[in-house]
Design an enzyme around this catalytic site. Structure first.
Site, short mmCIF file in Angstrom:
data_model
loop_
_atom_site.label_atom_id
_atom_site.label_comp_id
_atom_site.label_asym_id
_atom_site.label_seq_id
_atom_site.Cartn_x
_atom_site.Cartn_y
_atom_site.Cartn_z
N GLY A 89 25.75 -21.62 -42.14
CA GLY A 89 25.14 -20.52 -42.86
C GLY A 89 24.82 -19.32 -41.98
O GLY A 89 24.17 -18.38 -42.43
N ASP A 116 25.12 -26.86 -53.01
CA ASP A 116 24.97 -27.44 -51.68
C ASP A 116 23.83 -28.44 -51.72
O ASP A 116 22.67 -28.08 -51.55
CB ASP A 116 24.70 -26.33 -50.66
N SER A 170 35.65 -28.18 -38.04
CA SER A 170 36.30 -27.81 -39.30
C SER A 170 36.84 -26.39 -39.25
O SER A 170 36.45 -25.57 -38.42
CB SER A 170 35.30 -27.92 -40.46
N ARG A 171 37.76 -26.12 -40.17
CA ARG A 171 38.19 -24.75 -40.42
C ARG A 171 37.26 -24.14 -41.47
O ARG A 171 36.52 -24.85 -42.14
CB ARG A 171 39.63 -24.72 -40.93
N SER A 199 28.06 -35.89 -45.39
CA SER A 199 29.17 -35.13 -44.84
C SER A 199 29.09 -35.06 -43.32
O SER A 199 30.04 -35.39 -42.60
CB SER A 199 29.17 -33.72 -45.44
#
Length: 509
Positions: free
Chosen positions: A186, A274, A212-213, A282
């Site tokens: 964020g 979210d 991650s992308r 995750s």
């Protein structure tokens, strides 16, 4: 991918010719058939049906669309790129089509919608069907929404985490301590990971970092690192790099670690949802699958960050630590300032240049990125046993100062396939202050949107370069930031957005 069951009797499916449509629908597995298709008539298939495509011993579940005219012939099934790649067919190959099987796990999704808790078996079935591509986005949205309306309890989070680990690859390392780091997110430009990996591995720790992308942000760690070195490593290559250098910064998607997570995250972003339980599962499923046993978690807190209050940050920290402990993973959470971007660059290449400036000890290196990276790296050194309690930050600073981190980072890049020079934008334009005053507020979300309109992360050189921080005194017409793009059209789109959103950077007298 699921093994293909034999067809027999009158239930034998009909055959069509495969055709590559070259439709890039990202993850979507799509088949397009003619409205006069004999298979559609015989099987009673209509547009938007779920169908099972089978060819050469492979099968995938797809969404059916129908077309008339010349787009597709009646005896063909035109496939999206995702369908084409997963089936592994060639032009004109025979494939069969039938109704998709009934998903028994959807009964558990409906139970969750009506407020019932799910056990480990139910969550394993849902995650298994998700990873196999059997769930549509509507199914996934229903499950995720149900998990938000009635938040997952600790046991459900544990069971979901385990299910997500079980459907993917899992790595093990011949080392008693394997460290990792993750940022909850964020916050634009918060690209500390490559610096931390360099510092940790320069001090003898093992840190196989999979990242991650970007999904909806201007750059993920993998996008930024890709401008410096290859990141699309398979497991054997990653293992070779880690055994040689002690660590890596690679794209996790290439290794299929917790593959269901990537699907859940994509749908969560699309529906702007979210949930805390899903976030915990995750983060931890990927750390555990990567073989880590110690992890430092960065939780930025700010009005436009993902976590907005100190109370929410404390609750999230407590849950992360508790669930991690159930798997033997030692987690330490660090709450950090999320009120403004970190570093100057927002976008893959611009963030990469910030990383290089810090590692090389440049005079113009962003001080905030340097401080945050060394603070987090110091914590990693302490939890990994490379530094005594309270001595990690100083060791991290000295590892930067004496050049060991920069040397190690170069070695990691070479091991991953060779170091690269980040590209530069062809179009740059400043966004200037409309009046004199002091910078009082920076909207992280609008800033990220501006960088994406500039072309990031697909256009690696695109993004935003910050010229101010909170508290900066500015004169009228002084540059607040620079917009970088690779095309004139993207520059126009980005500057139009900035003109319509003066609150991206707020100035008070």
């Amino acid at each position: 991918m699921i093994s293909q069951p034999p067809a027999s009797g009158t239930d034998a499916p009909r055959t069509l010719r495969a055709r590559r449509l070259r439709l890039h629908a990202r993850h979507q597995v799509i088949a397009i058939m003619h409205t006069d298709c004999h298979v559609c008539r015989a099987e009673g298939l209509s547009s938007h049906s779920q169908v099972l495509l089978c060819a050469g011993g492979r099968q995938v579940q797809a969404i059916l669309f129908q077309a008339d005219g010349d787009l597709v012939a009646p005896g063909e099934a035109a496939l999206s790129e995702a369908a084409w790649e997963r089936l592994g067919v060639a032009e004109g190959d025979a494939l069969t089509v039938r109704h998709a099987p009934v998903l028994e796990s959807l009964a558990d999704v409906r139970r969750r919608i009506y407020g019932h808790r799910l056990d480990a078996a139910a969550l394993a079935a849902i995650v298994g069907d998700t990873a196999s591509g059997r769930y549509t986005d509507a199914h996934l949205a229903a499950f995720l929404t149900a998990s938000a309306a009635l938040p997952l309890d600790e046991q459900e989070i544990v069971d979901l985490t385990q299910a997500m680990i079980d459907v993917g690859e899992r790595m093990t390392w011949d080392a008693p301590v394997v460290v990792d780091k993750h940022c909850i997110g964020g916050l634009p430009g918060n690209r500390t990971t490559p610096i931390i990996v360099a510092i940790a591995t320069a001090n003898g720790l093992v840190m196989p970092k999979t990242s991650s992308r970007a999904i909806t942000s201007p750059a993920g760690t993998a996008d930024t690192m890709e401008t410096l070195a290859p990141v699309d490593l398979d497991i054997s290559t990653l293992r070779r790099v880690v055994e040689s250098e002690g660590g890596c910064v690679a794209w996790g998607g290439a290794m299929h670690l917790s593959p269901a997570d990537d699907i859940f995250v994509r749908v969560e972003r699309e529906i702007d949802l979210d949930t805390e339980g899903q976030l915990i599962a995750s983060v931890l499923s990927k750390k555990i699958a990567a073989g880590s046993n110690h992890v430092v978690l960065d939780i930025p807190v700010g009005p436009t960050a993902k976590v907005r209050t100190e109370g929410a940050a404390r609750r999230l920290s407590d849950q992360l630590v508790a669930v991690a402990a159930r798997f033997g993973l030692r987690a330490r959470c660090i709450r950090t300032d999320g009120s403004q971007p970190v570093g100057r660059g927002i976008g893959p290449a611009l963030e990469a240049r910030d990383i290089l400036a810090v590692l090389q000890g440049s005079r113009d290196a962003p001080a905030d990125l340097r401080e945050r990276a060394t603070m987090l790296a110091g914590t990693v050194l302490e939890v990994g046993g490379a530094a005594a309690k309270g001595a990690g930050h100083e060791l991290a600073l000295s590892t930067l100062a004496d050049g060991r981190a920069w040397t190690k980072f170069q070695r990691i890049c070479q091991a991953q396939g060779g170091m690269r020079e980040p590209p530069r934008a062809t179009h740059v334009r400043p966004l200037t202050a409309r009046r004199a005053g002091r910078i009082a507020f920076i909207d992280n979300r609008k800033l990220a949107q501006l960088a994406k309109l500039a072309g990031a992360p697909e256009a690696k050189a695109a993004g935003v370069l910050m010229e101010v921080v909170l508290g900066t005194e500015v004169a009228r017409s002084q540059p607040l930031l620079q917009v970088h793009t690779e095309t004139a059209d993207e520059l126009t789109y980005a500057m139009d957005y900035a003109a319509r959103n003066p609150g991206i950077v707020e100035i008070v007298p």
